[in-house]
Motif scaffolding. Structure first.
Motif, PDB file in Angstrom:
ATOM      1  N   ALA A 148      -1.226  -4.008  -7.061  1.00 37.81           N
ATOM      2  CA  ALA A 148      -0.738  -5.357  -7.375  1.00 37.81           C
ATOM      3  C   ALA A 148       0.747  -5.303  -7.731  1.00 37.81           C
ATOM      4  O   ALA A 148       1.519  -6.188  -7.364  1.00 37.81           O
ATOM      5  N   MET A 188       2.823  -3.275  -6.506  1.00 37.33           N
ATOM      6  CA  MET A 188       3.587  -2.994  -5.291  1.00 37.33           C
ATOM      7  C   MET A 188       3.481  -4.165  -4.321  1.00 37.33           C
ATOM      8  O   MET A 188       3.637  -4.009  -3.113  1.00 37.33           O
ATOM      9  N   GLY A 189       3.195  -5.323  -4.862  1.00 42.36           N
ATOM     10  CA  GLY A 189       3.240  -6.555  -4.081  1.00 42.36           C
ATOM     11  C   GLY A 189       2.017  -6.811  -3.220  1.00 42.36           C
ATOM     12  O   GLY A 189       2.048  -7.709  -2.384  1.00 42.36           O
ATOM     13  N   MET A 190       0.952  -6.042  -3.414  1.00 39.27           N
ATOM     14  CA  MET A 190      -0.221  -6.235  -2.569  1.00 39.27           C
ATOM     15  C   MET A 190      -1.198  -7.229  -3.185  1.00 39.27           C
ATOM     16  O   MET A 190      -1.261  -7.379  -4.397  1.00 39.27           O
TER      17      MET A 190
END
Lengths: 205, 75
Positions: free
Chosen positions: A77, A79-81
């Protein structure tokens, strides 16, 4: 020269316009048809294309395995996922806020009695030593300033990680919605597979 | 160029990248974030984070285990 037709200038312009319109429309129809075909293909492709998403099945219910699952989820989360976690069988313990006995069958009451009260009371997968292991690990983790499992779960919720409880295993384990955290989703295998099919990463913990 | 400091000393994986991710969201492009951390996996993690998030690691240093990373917000 009997078939010569005399046209006024305005009639000529009207005729030319009409012919041009016919030609252009015929060509445009072709272009529009192929554009629609392309849009359809692009739609299908993007539907089947992995998103920046990670999906985890959380099956185990021990302090160490749950900690690993939540560390990966929180990391993804960050790392932008987009992250989805599916909790099934022993993993449901991570979502448990409460334990109730009333209204349950004898079998369900027995299972409820044997299962941990929640993520603060889970055993370790190794070196559990009748409950001494978790105490020892909690001590070590505090010493090393490592987040506790309940904190990691709270952080996962704060980061907007989608948490889904498996209804089928809730049924088997006699776990009710009232016993689990608020603001979670419920689903089945298709819910998991739907997200997993669009994920770059999918793990079974 | 303006800069924001972030102290992650004493924090362990995954907390430094959680904090970096939060702090970077608040920054305007062109602003840098100076992160200090003591987590042994910090170098590998911050490098991976920057690559994945398409940001820029402008400098990294390590003095006796206290690591300092300067990340520039690209977009």
């Amino acid at each position: 020269m009997s078939d010569n037709i005399t046209l006024s200038q305005s009639e000529l312009i009207a005729l030319v316009n009409q012919l041009v319109d016919q030609k252009v429309n015929a060509r445009l129809a072709d272009v529009e048809a192929s554009l629609q075909a392309i849009q359809g293909t692009v739609g299908t492709l993007s539907e089947n294309c992995p998103e920046d998403r990670a999906t985890l099945v959380v099956f185990s219910g021990e302090m160490d395995t749950l900690f690993a699952a939540f560390t990966i989820a929180v990391g993804a989360a960050s790392m932008g996922m987009e992250v989805s976690m599916f909790f099934t069988f022993w993993g449901l313990t991570a979502l448990r806020k409460d334990k109730t006995f009333s209204g349950k069958t004898v079998g369900e009451k027995m299972v409820a009695m044997m299962l941990p009260n929640g993520p603060h009371a889970v055993p370790t997968s190794r070196m559990n030593m009748a409950g001494m292991g978790p105490l020892f690990f909690k001590y070590l983790m505090t010493q090393r300033n490592i987040e506790s499992l309940p904190n990691m779960i709270a952080l996962a919720q704060e980061l907007g990680i989608k948490m889904v409880a498996c209804e089928m295993s809730m049924g088997v384990m006699g776990v009710t919605r009232a016993e689990l955290l608020d603001d979670i989703d419920y689903g089945g295998v298709a819910t998991y597979l739907g997200d997993a099919a669009k994920s770059k990463i999918t793990l079974f913990v | 160029m303006s800069n924001v400091d972030l102290d992650c000393k004493g924090l362990n994986c995954p907390m430094p990248i959680v904090k970096i991710s939060r702090a970077m969201k608040e920054l305007q492009p062109g602003v840098t974030l100076t992160v200090m951390a003591s987590d042994p996996s910090f170098k590998a993690d911050v490098e991976a984070w920057v690559r994945k998030m398409n940001q820029k690691l402008t400098s990294f240093s390590d003095v006796d285990g206290i690591q300092t990373a300067v990340i520039e917000k690209v977009s």
